[in-house]
Design an enzyme around this catalytic site. Structure first.
Site, PDB file in Angstrom:
ATOM      1  N   SER A   1      36.881  43.953  36.649  1.00  0.00           N
ATOM      2  CA  SER A   1      35.618  44.675  36.803  1.00  0.00           C
ATOM      3  C   SER A   1      34.618  43.738  37.459  1.00  0.00           C
ATOM      4  O   SER A   1      34.313  42.673  36.921  1.00  0.00           O
ATOM      5  CB  SER A   1      35.107  45.121  35.430  1.00  0.00           C
TER       6      SER A   1
ATOM      7  N   SER B   1      33.539  35.480  26.265  1.00  0.00           N
ATOM      8  CA  SER B   1      33.032  36.732  26.824  1.00  0.00           C
ATOM      9  C   SER B   1      32.310  36.494  28.141  1.00  0.00           C
ATOM     10  O   SER B   1      31.566  35.530  28.287  1.00  0.00           O
ATOM     11  CB  SER B   1      32.064  37.384  25.816  1.00  0.00           C
ATOM     12  N   LYS B   2      32.544  37.414  29.085  1.00  0.00           N
ATOM     13  CA  LYS B   2      31.807  37.367  30.347  1.00  0.00           C
ATOM     14  C   LYS B   2      30.320  37.606  30.114  1.00  0.00           C
ATOM     15  O   LYS B   2      29.464  37.046  30.787  1.00  0.00           O
ATOM     16  CB  LYS B   2      32.355  38.440  31.304  1.00  0.00           C
ATOM     17  N   ARG B   3      30.015  38.415  29.108  1.00  0.00           N
ATOM     18  CA  ARG B   3      28.638  38.834  28.878  1.00  0.00           C
ATOM     19  C   ARG B   3      27.706  37.663  28.602  1.00  0.00           C
ATOM     20  O   ARG B   3      26.575  37.624  29.061  1.00  0.00           O
ATOM     21  CB  ARG B   3      28.596  39.839  27.724  1.00  0.00           C
TER      22      ARG B   3
ATOM     23  N   HIS C   1      35.743  34.929  33.572  1.00  0.00           N
ATOM     24  CA  HIS C   1      35.666  33.851  32.588  1.00  0.00           C
ATOM     25  C   HIS C   1      37.081  33.444  32.202  1.00  0.00           C
ATOM     26  O   HIS C   1      38.078  33.987  32.716  1.00  0.00           O
ATOM     27  CB  HIS C   1      34.834  34.262  31.371  1.00  0.00           C
TER      28      HIS C   1
END
Length: 317
Positions: free
Chosen positions: A13, A253-255, A19
């Site tokens: 996405s 996490s990418k977030r 990451h």
């Protein structure tokens, strides 16, 4: 596609740099397909236009190339099963939705997110809401009245039966859809296509035979298998891999920006990074630098850990 050949895929996405967990899964997906003499397809999962950009998608392609994770078709290069950007494949999802609607299995849902997360709604152990069937029995007149003030989402009726499968890495898994997840979304009220429908339509259209992804998506597989069944499509073999955890047990996490690729490549060369990932996967006896190709001879699903992996202090941190 060669008849009978394995087809794996990358399905990132483009909402930011990859990451460490994304890279780990991508490496295993590449090794699994290539060790079987197969191909890898790159599909850009950019359904959410508010979070995904073409610039990020292009950066993902550069990142895969820099790491030596080359694909055989898809992405900006295209191929016979394109477009390989989900944002351009809406007509295919609409056709699948219509097929399900003709079977009498789709109904409009007017529940808001706040209602779905209300304390009275049942929840799974992982915190996900189990849809309680609030809109399942609405009459056509009731649905039309509600549609005057709120556009509906489209939700799929699920059966009260077990959906079971054999995961290629984790073994047997099963869910009773009605009890364990409830009727699930196919399209949101804002028109955004749901992941469950899009991934089934696309993996089938792109002739994907094996799906390697994180174990956090294991519970979504019975829903997808039910869609494969309803749409008359052949499902791939699923392999769910462990998640990478920080030394304190937190999921990467990418977030929140944990170990994004720009940071990783500022500290390690691509070969050093692949070597460290291979070490975590049990394919590299040490963290010495490797290329993806050099790990092919070592690849065996029996060597991959099944439990989530704590990344040792000092390896990346």
């Amino acid at each position: 596609m060669t008849n009978g050949a394995e087809r794996g895929r990358f399905a990132p996405s483009p909402s930011g740099r990859m990451h460490l967990g994304n890279l780990f899964t991508s490496l295993l997906a590449w090794l699994s397909a290539k060790s079987a003499g197969g191909q890898v397809v790159l599909r850009i999962e950019d359904l959410d236009a508010g979070r995904c950009t073409r610039a990020c998608a292009d950066q993902l392609e550069e990142d895969y190339c820099a790491l030596g994770l080359f694909w055989d078709e898809g992405g900006s290069a295209g191929g016979p099963d394109g477009s390989y950007y989900q944002s351009r494949r809406g007509a295919r999802y609409a056709a699948a939705l219509e097929t399900l609607r003709e079977k009498g299995l789709v109904y409009p849902c007017f529940c808001t997110r706040a209602q779905l997360h209300a304390a009275s709604a049942p929840h799974r152990e992982d915190g996900q809401t189990i849809y309680p069937g609030t809109c399942r029995a609405l009459t056509p007149d009731q649905a039309a009245e509600r549609a005057e003030t709120r556009p509906p989402a489209d939700r799929l009726r699920v059966p009260d039966r077990e959906i079971a499968f054999e995961d290629g890495h984790l073994g047997p898994y099963a869910e009773y859809l009605a009890r364990d997840c409830g009727d699930f979304l196919l399209r949101r009220s804002d028109g955004l296509w749901a992941y469950q429908l899009a991934v089934v339509v696309d993996d089938a259209a792109m002739q994907v035979t094996q799906v390697v992804r994180g174990s956090d998506l294991l519970a979504s597989t019975p829903r997808q298998l039910y869609l494969y069944e309803l749409l008359g499509l052949t499902p791939p073999k699923f392999y769910h891999v462990p998640l990478l955890l920080s030394p304190d047990g937190r999921r990467l996490s990418k977030r929140d920006g944990d170990l994004s690729l720009d940071v990783l490549l500022s500290q390690s060369t691509p070969k050093e990074l692949i070597g460290k990932l291979g070490y975590l996967a049990g394919l590299n006896p040490s963290a010495r630098p490797r290329t993806p190709e050099s790990l092919l001879a070592e690849f065996d699903w029996q060597r991959i850990p099944k439990e989530n992996i704590f990344v040792p202090t000092g390896l990346f941190f």
